[in-house]
Design a protein around this motif. Structure first.
Motif, PDB file in Angstrom:
ATOM      1  N   VAL A  41       1.106  -1.258  -0.017  1.00 20.32           N
ATOM      2  CA  VAL A  41       0.181  -0.284  -0.054  1.00 20.32           C
ATOM      3  C   VAL A  41       0.971   1.617   0.536  1.00 20.32           C
ATOM      4  N   GLY A  42       2.267   1.297   0.471  1.00 15.76           N
ATOM      5  CA  GLY A  42       3.166   2.156   1.024  1.00 15.76           C
ATOM      6  C   GLY A  42       3.499   2.122  -0.742  1.00 15.76           C
ATOM      7  N   ASN A  43       3.772   1.769  -1.038  1.00 10.80           N
ATOM      8  CA  ASN A  43       4.874   1.813  -1.954  1.00 10.80           C
ATOM      9  C   ASN A  43       4.074   2.175  -3.533  1.00 10.80           C
ATOM     10  N   ALA A  44       2.804   2.180  -3.327  1.00 14.20           N
ATOM     11  CA  ALA A  44       1.639   1.668  -4.512  1.00 14.20           C
ATOM     12  C   ALA A  44       1.720   2.968  -4.141  1.00 14.20           C
ATOM     13  N   THR A  45       1.180   3.793  -2.877  1.00 20.03           N
ATOM     14  CA  THR A  45       1.309   4.972  -2.970  1.00 20.03           C
ATOM     15  C   THR A  45       1.474   6.336  -3.803  1.00 20.03           C
ATOM     16  N   VAL A  46       3.238   5.748  -3.879  1.00 23.12           N
ATOM     17  CA  VAL A  46       4.531   6.708  -3.829  1.00 23.12           C
ATOM     18  C   VAL A  46       4.264   6.136  -5.434  1.00 23.12           C
ATOM     19  N   LEU A  47       3.993   5.108  -5.888  1.00 21.35           N
ATOM     20  CA  LEU A  47       3.785   5.116  -7.226  1.00 21.35           C
ATOM     21  C   LEU A  47       2.482   5.671  -7.649  1.00 21.35           C
ATOM     22  N   PHE A  48       1.118   5.885  -7.550  1.00 20.73           N
ATOM     23  CA  PHE A  48       0.333   6.722  -7.847  1.00 20.73           C
ATOM     24  C   PHE A  48       0.236   8.457  -7.513  1.00 20.73           C
ATOM     25  N   LEU A  49       1.569   8.637  -6.340  1.00 18.39           N
ATOM     26  CA  LEU A  49       1.039  10.060  -6.839  1.00 18.39           C
ATOM     27  C   LEU A  49       2.197  10.452  -7.797  1.00 18.39           C
ATOM     28  N   VAL A  69       9.113   0.551  -6.940  1.00 21.98           N
ATOM     29  CA  VAL A  69       9.147  -0.875  -7.979  1.00 21.98           C
ATOM     30  C   VAL A  69       9.392  -2.016  -7.273  1.00 21.98           C
ATOM     31  N   CYS A  70      11.034  -2.062  -6.065  1.00 23.33           N
ATOM     32  CA  CYS A  70      11.736  -2.647  -6.365  1.00 23.33           C
ATOM     33  C   CYS A  70      11.591  -3.072  -5.014  1.00 23.33           C
ATOM     34  N   ASP A  71      10.816  -2.676  -4.264  1.00 24.87           N
ATOM     35  CA  ASP A  71      10.273  -2.839  -3.261  1.00 24.87           C
ATOM     36  C   ASP A  71       8.888  -3.734  -2.915  1.00 24.87           C
ATOM     37  N   ILE A  72       8.488  -3.520  -3.791  1.00 25.17           N
ATOM     38  CA  ILE A  72       7.192  -3.893  -3.901  1.00 25.17           C
ATOM     39  C   ILE A  72       7.289  -5.390  -4.540  1.00 25.17           C
ATOM     40  N   LEU A  73       8.391  -5.320  -5.688  1.00 27.17           N
ATOM     41  CA  LEU A  73       8.371  -6.721  -6.157  1.00 27.17           C
ATOM     42  C   LEU A  73       9.531  -7.883  -5.520  1.00 27.17           C
ATOM     43  N   PHE A  74      10.319  -7.336  -4.781  1.00 29.55           N
ATOM     44  CA  PHE A  74      10.755  -8.483  -2.846  1.00 29.55           C
ATOM     45  C   PHE A  74      10.007  -8.692  -2.443  1.00 29.55           C
ATOM     46  N   SER A  75       9.373  -8.052  -1.850  1.00 28.78           N
ATOM     47  CA  SER A  75       8.315  -8.129  -0.462  1.00 28.78           C
ATOM     48  C   SER A  75       7.234  -9.250  -1.513  1.00 28.78           C
ATOM     49  N   ILE A 278      18.113 -11.253   9.342  1.00 28.34           N
ATOM     50  CA  ILE A 278      18.009 -11.306   7.685  1.00 28.34           C
ATOM     51  C   ILE A 278      16.643 -10.440   7.604  1.00 28.34           C
ATOM     52  N   MET A 279      15.310 -11.147   7.916  1.00 27.44           N
ATOM     53  CA  MET A 279      14.856 -10.653   7.598  1.00 27.44           C
ATOM     54  C   MET A 279      14.024  -9.141   8.198  1.00 27.44           C
ATOM     55  N   LEU A 280      14.962  -8.707   9.331  1.00 25.03           N
ATOM     56  CA  LEU A 280      14.444  -7.704   9.500  1.00 25.03           C
ATOM     57  C   LEU A 280      14.984  -6.181   8.330  1.00 25.03           C
ATOM     58  N   TYR A 281      16.031  -6.391   8.321  1.00 26.31           N
ATOM     59  CA  TYR A 281      17.069  -5.708   6.819  1.00 26.31           C
ATOM     60  C   TYR A 281      16.613  -5.599   6.105  1.00 26.31           C
ATOM     61  N   SER A 282      15.335  -7.060   5.828  1.00 33.38           N
ATOM     62  CA  SER A 282      14.730  -7.627   4.602  1.00 33.38           C
ATOM     63  C   SER A 282      13.782  -6.652   3.828  1.00 33.38           C
ATOM     64  N   LEU A 283      13.059  -6.688   5.101  1.00 30.68           N
ATOM     65  CA  LEU A 283      11.302  -6.236   5.019  1.00 30.68           C
ATOM     66  C   LEU A 283      11.168  -4.923   5.588  1.00 30.68           C
ATOM     67  N   ALA A 284      12.098  -4.635   7.057  1.00 37.74           N
ATOM     68  CA  ALA A 284      11.427  -3.002   7.661  1.00 37.74           C
ATOM     69  C   ALA A 284      11.881  -2.039   5.911  1.00 37.74           C
ATOM     70  N   PRO A 285      13.164  -1.840   5.431  1.00 34.68           N
ATOM     71  CA  PRO A 285      13.319  -0.510   4.788  1.00 34.68           C
ATOM     72  C   PRO A 285      12.072  -0.663   4.004  1.00 34.68           C
ATOM     73  N   PRO A 286      11.630  -1.870   2.810  1.00 33.97           N
ATOM     74  CA  PRO A 286      10.570  -1.693   2.403  1.00 33.97           C
ATOM     75  C   PRO A 286       9.355  -1.057   2.686  1.00 33.97           C
ATOM     76  N   MET A 287       9.263  -0.943   4.109  1.00 34.94           N
ATOM     77  CA  MET A 287       7.636  -0.799   4.764  1.00 34.94           C
ATOM     78  C   MET A 287       7.760   0.713   4.963  1.00 34.94           C
ATOM     79  N   ILE A 288       9.224   1.111   5.163  1.00 33.52           N
ATOM     80  CA  ILE A 288       9.707   1.758   5.716  1.00 33.52           C
ATOM     81  C   ILE A 288       9.823   3.521   5.510  1.00 33.52           C
ATOM     82  N   ASN A 289       9.868   2.957   3.976  1.00 32.99           N
ATOM     83  CA  ASN A 289      10.966   3.920   2.844  1.00 32.99           C
ATOM     84  C   ASN A 289       9.509   4.920   2.679  1.00 32.99           C
TER      85      ASN A 289
END
Length: 325
Positions: A41-49, A69-75, A278-289
């Motif tokens: 939702v967060g990254n899709a909002t950025v794409l929409f804006l 785009v990278c964060d959505i695909l990785f997640s 590993i999960m923290l550094y993989s998943l936290a930045p895409p959610m927080i960015n």
């Protein structure tokens, strides 16, 4: 790629968090689903804006667009499978699907590293060479650099898969991880890992430490340049602009470099701790960015508020109209 090499292994089993008690499976899947939902939702909002506001069509926002785009695909590559493991008790993944996931995990991770490099380059040029910035970092330049990042990452990670896929996998099929990665898969090969493990490690270090070296250099230059300015307000504003990026960069690079080094020099620690890190550094930045850039980037914040008002103001008008009637 002969099927005979790996005929005894037709699928892999992802352990997820090995020490997790079954009574927490439901909670874990719910938390992971919530993380995935917020990330998309967060990254899709950025794409929409970006798509609906031409004022955001600037070099910095093109970089953020690539990051989203990278964060959505990785997640999407990593989370649905591990969610299904704890939600539906389905931890098995087919042999080929595991290698496909491995390709996307490393490819998107490499792209992310290159995008953070571009982000540091943008800040370096904007603060240290402001007069040259409009001529050097144009939209077309960022487009070329972004396409180059995706192309190089795809080529490097294709080689990892091409080398690892035909290896003989004839013993255990259990991967102690939440997703398939090169180390987790190739550790299961019934052959000496050194001839292909070291080149993979070298590739990982180059793609991580190369951009990181420039990022460190750029921020040292930024700090020096900002410290020379006479205006304290401008100094604080410039440092504030860079501070959030430094947090994301530190969260992305430092744990990742530590895990890669530890895995290849023989340092061992608790499997659960390793996977959680590993999960923290993989998943936290895409959610927080998206949260950081929507709140800290002025143009994006104003664009978001404008879209929010468009949604809420008509509703208020409809309510007042109903009251009058």
């Amino acid at each position: 790629m002969s099927e005979g090499n790996h005929s005894s292994v037709t699928e892999f089993i992802l352990t997820g968090f090995p020490g997790l008690h079954p009574e927490y499976y439901g909670l874990t899947s719910a938390v992971l689903f919530f993380v995935y939902f917020l990330t998309v939702v967060g990254n899709a909002t950025v794409l929409f804006l970006f798509a609906t506001n031409r004022s955001l069509h600037k070099p910095m926002y093109y970089i953020i667009l690539n990051l989203s785009v990278c964060d959505i695909l990785f997640s999407t590559t990593t989370l649905p499978k591990i969610i299904s493991k704890y939600w539906f008790h389905s931890g098995a993944i087919s042999f080929t699907a595991c290698f496909i996931q491995m390709y996307f995990v490393h490819c998107l991770g490499t792209v992310n590293s290159f995008i953070l490099f571009l982000m540091a380059l943008d800040r370096y040029m904007a603060i240290c060479h402001p007069l040259r910035y409009p001529n050097v970092l144009t939209n077309s330049t960022i487009l070329i650099l972004s396409i180059s990042a995706w192309t190089i990452a795809s080529a490097l990670c294709s080689r990892l898969v091409i080398v690892a896929y035909p290896l003989p996998y004839c013993a255990s099929n259990i991967i102690n991880h939440c997703y398939c990665d090169h180390i987790g898969i190739t550790m299961l090969a019934c052959t000496d890992r050194a001839p292909y493990g070291f080149p993979a490690f070298l590739t990982a270090m180059v793609t991580l430490l190369g951009p990181l070296a420039f990022i460190i250099f750029s921020y040292i230059c930024i700090i020096v340049a900002v410290s020379k300015t006479a205006h304290s307000q401008g100094c604080l504003k410039s440092l504030s602009t860079c501070s959030t990026q430094l947090i994301i960069i530190s969260l992305y690079y430092l744990p990742r470099c530590f895990v890669y080094l530890a895995s290849n020099v023989g340092i061992t620690f608790n499997a659960d701790v390793r996977i959680v890190v590993i999960m923290l550094y993989s998943l936290a930045p895409p959610m927080i960015n998206p949260l950081i850039y929507c709140l800290r980037a002025k143009d994006m914040r104003e664009s978001f508020l404008k879209q929010f008002r468009r949604i809420t103001i008509p509703k208020k008008g409809q309510v007042s109209a109903l009251k009058k009637s």
